[in-house]
Motif scaffolding. Structure first.
Motif: not given
Lengths: 352, 352, 352, 352
Positions: A248-271
């Motif tokens: 669940x430690x891993x699930x929890x992190x991906x659950x956050x990353x795939x909420x409200x588009x966070x995964x794309x956001x972290x990329x966008x900042x860096x880019x």
């Protein structure tokens, strides 16, 4: 702790605040083991939705080498090898993890000058054809899979056309197509990118969405678009030491990353920052090794320039170009700070 | 989330509050990768001190099966196998991870009635002698190591005398001695225990201090008392997919666990409650499968008793004893709550 | 060279004269490599005919351990193991060759007293059922195959009923059935035997016809009754170092063995002598370890008897029964000479 | 059987008449198993004498791929790989046998134009230095051995100077040096050769003397100059399925080959004919791919020439040079007949 500017890599920081805060809240949690919990289930569903692939199987592993070794060994038959660019992570920096599983990495030279890190579809087609036509091929390792990384180890990107072509070649020749997405967030966020998660799910047999370098503390999410493509993957994970007790430690992190588009956001900042820095390098008339579309930038420096820049900023040595020049890598990430970018831009401006 | 009483296992909860709080504070951290950071170094030094073994090498891995597979493969030569009790974790519940590395697990029956889960030193001596005297032994797998767990999978303990004896047998016969300490905190805290960390460091060639089941989110600490006993272990970890990019995550947890005696404390809490529960089982005149010295208790129930108890408390099925009776496991842990124990004691009292 | 009587094993002699003479005639032969020659094709066709299985694939390998390791690795998936009697050759005397290929040998105790060396069908069924019902079986090695030997390492035989039962259990549970026929000639020739080559081809997924111990210089013939049951077996042989450059050497020997019923004949000679010797052992009132139906006889001797018999005849030590008694093995073979049998019968008669 | 001229390879014929005749005489032989017999001992002593290395360990295996896989796996540690030319047999035509043992083949391009098939000592030195200097080398496969073949797969030869240099580089860097001598007889007999068996024993850690392609029916002899360099090699052979039950079969063949200089003689015959044929190719003004010092000749033909030559003689396709030209291999051997050479010379003369 470290007060020098740090653009050395994209995994020096802990995790996105949203993940740290969710983790801090787990004191009262009680969860069944090995990823059979509701948090993992929630994360899997969000990933399935993001991939528009409701039947996909999703598994969480702890790191990229572990992922590659486990997936490749689980798909290949004992007599098969995996085609990869000679610069591919599995070819170079996994300490022989693929061979430990009994499989040869069949390398094809990348196009150092035109598309560093990339495997040309035409080269793959030629490799497969040469193998098929070789009268001795029953004495050779049969190619059973193509491995690519998106973005590549050089930060370059496969286009949708190229991915389509690779997928067609693979499936016309009974090869699996597997994509290593250790830094996938930085591909997805790139203006130069036209390959979506949905495309990956449609065209690949397996791919993974990187967490460790994209905002998580650790963890990678494997997506197998067609269910049962890898039978008994759970047991295979266990056999490879890749099954985390508290999954669940891993699930929890991906659950956050795939909420409200966070995964794309972290990329966008860096880019965004990478793009500003790349512009500053050009303004300073420092030669780029090549124009990078993602968060890893490669600049050519002479020894004096290198010494100066390294006295101000932590960056990574990449390659000795010739006696007097080196290629250095500057990496931004989800955690790069606005003020640090400003400072770096100033330093670069001063190098003109 | 789960409101039913839960004594099913010792890894259903996140981590000790001291670890969660230290993790929550990492937002600003910037650390080099792969365990080469100062937090890991601090944790290693605390472990070296606790073992009174200043030269020991310490490595952090993410889980027990990964640890066992990596260590065993790194110590054995290709033609050697590892001696283990037939109930040992590597014999039963690691999905063939040891064989995946090319090594046979050479099983010896445990003493089901007198010392469940344990390998008798005399049995090991006899095994080694039989092998040596077998005229065909060059056609057989050579024993190269002895694997034991402390506490065992049944929660039983090796005494210092037994460990001494095993160590002598091993070293007289060129075998390595390796101890799986997945639940080591519960051994160290047991009043019945006379084996210290220092003893382990003196008598074993490698052992690991479990984190996952002993207060950490995840992670196990390998101790190699004599430096360079396993050359290139870092690369071997990488090859096995066992090298975490943000290795400091593991170091941080062990740094907390080995500060102010926390590791022994988490064991002590669990053991105190286990002792109360075991007393209550006896008072209720429910037969114990055997008297347990650690945090796992084994009670024999008939079908009616089982149904009743399971309606009130999550516990684990262990074994079908005969048509009408089962062995069930009740586990306490570092996270067991005082009030939950009270409730369980009441339930047990009502079963008399 | 050796003038002492020799009943120590069935592979001390070169080869049947018909094979030696055919080999001596090969000076002018010119053959393509790797078994792609007309001699191999002829041998394969004769074996197909003997098995009444015209579509069978046949491959020639050089020895039994090589055969077992190659076949088992080629059929099992990485996460599967092979069920065998604890006395099976793969469990005991192959130096971990199966584990070298990554697979666990899942042992079931043989019935030492009632049917030494044999795997009871009921035990296999129970093993498979226990695995299926174990809530943790995803953490365990999945049984993927059953290995038996016919005759067994103790010279005992499976009946057709037992083989049928094993085949049914296997195929109802998605297991492969593989038969090691290192000494198959001695089974086929036994009056006690009711399992034909045709039965083996009908009931097994793979089996091998032993040459090395049955009249050939070396070589074993693998029969895969259903074509393509093991895809790319040729390449797998190469990968295992099991592909002989001059494959026709093996084909030639099996071509001779399967001409004019030679294979059954070599067994019949050995069995006739074995039967006479077994009768003489009984007449001498020396206890048999058990009544043997094939060419390996097991007699119980006290130390004085052993010393006496070994002074006259080379036989094999098998097992220490207790302080004062041992089990010794007497083996006949295709090469046993009439006059040697007479001498042995006399010696035995003198021991009464 | 085959009446067309055959210069396709050096393993199409059975064995030297001296071997066939000695084999035909084995009807009355009775030998212990697994190479523990006096014939093997005799052969080993002759090989030790020929190598002027009285302490050498010698083992007999059945084929080249088996030999390479077994030796390489026995010397390397799990985290090490083997350096080889990209044209090396282990790199190309062993179906991944080295990777099956868990080891990566670290390829270095051969010098296609100047010394086909050969590994330049300077390239090896550079590889090792680059590895040592790479800051990430703990994430990479450590080179643990250098593999070369003498003669190479292209029939070229290492000089004594080169071998000395390779040996120095290896031993200065803790690498083993291993030489594949599948066709060693043809090197030893070459006028261009200055590397003796004694040199090999002095400079290498292990090498093998090929039998299969050099006059034997099958079999290769491993020489380990320093005893116990590979502990427990017997058991490792068994584990790899490389231990022949009737090991004396191999010993017998090498006993013949190393009597009265037969091994050098078989090479000399082949080399004499090869030299005549190579001269005829030049006279016919057919371009050589390169000048060959041993028994494999490489000629460049256009499509018409190829068609013509193949209508008269069996030769081997080697490589497609460009649209209109191919490289074809002509091989002589110990078994090449005087009259066949005459016929080939005539055919070649007619192609001018």
């Amino acid at each position: 702790m470290d007060t020098k500017l740090n653009f050395s890599s994209d995994y020096t920081r802990a995790a996105h605040p949203a993940i740290l805060s969710r983790l801090a809240d787990t004191a009262e949690l009680s969860m069944p083991g090995y990823g059979t919990d509701p948090i993992c289930e929630s994360a899997k569903n969000k990933i399935r939705a993001a991939c528009n692939c409701p039947d996909a199987e999703v598994f969480f592993l702890t790191g990229g080498t572990q992922m590659n070794a486990t997936v490749i060994d689980s798909i290949l038959r004992s007599y098969q090898g995996v085609i990869a660019a000679d610069t591919g992570h599995i070819s170079t920096h996994e300490a022989g993890a693929i061979e430990f599983g009994g499989h040869k990495v069949l390398t094809i030279p990348h196009s150092a000058h035109t598309a560093p890190g990339k495997l040309h579809p035409a080269d793959v087609a030629r490799y497969v054809e040469t193998y098929a036509n070789d009268a001795n091929h029953d004495h050779m390792v049969m190619p059973g899979m193509v491995y690519i990384s998106q973005p590549t180890e050089y930060g370059t990107l496969y286009t949708l056309d190229e991915l389509n072509e690779l997928s067609n070649i693979c499936h016309a020749n009974a090869l699996s197509l597997y994509v290593d997405g250790a830094r996938l967030a930085y591909a997805l966020a790139s203006p130069a990118n036209d390959v979506s998660l949905e495309d990956l799910a449609r065209l690949c047999d397996a791919f993974y969405i990187g967490g460790t370098k994209c905002g998580a503390l650790f963890g990678e999410a494997l997506v197998i678009p067609r269910p049962n493509y890898i039978p008994h993957f759970f047991t295979i994970m266990k056999q490879h030491g890749a099954l985390l007790a508290k999954g669940w430690l891993l699930g929890l992190q991906f659950d956050v990353l795939f909420t409200d588009g966070l995964y794309e956001n972290v990329g966008r900042t860096a880019l965004g920052y990478a793009s500003e820095i790349q512009a500053a390098i050009k303004s300073a008339e420092l030669p780029l090794y090549f124009e990078s579309p993602t968060n890893q930038l490669f600049v050519v420096l002479n020894n004096r320039q290198r010494e100066y820049l390294e006295s101000k900023v932590d960056i990574s040595f990449w390659e000795q170009l010739d006696e007097s020049r080196v290629v250095m890598r500057i990496a931004t990430s989800w955690s790069t700070a606005r003020e640090d970018v400003y400072k770096l831009l100033e330093i670069l401006a001063g190098m003109k």
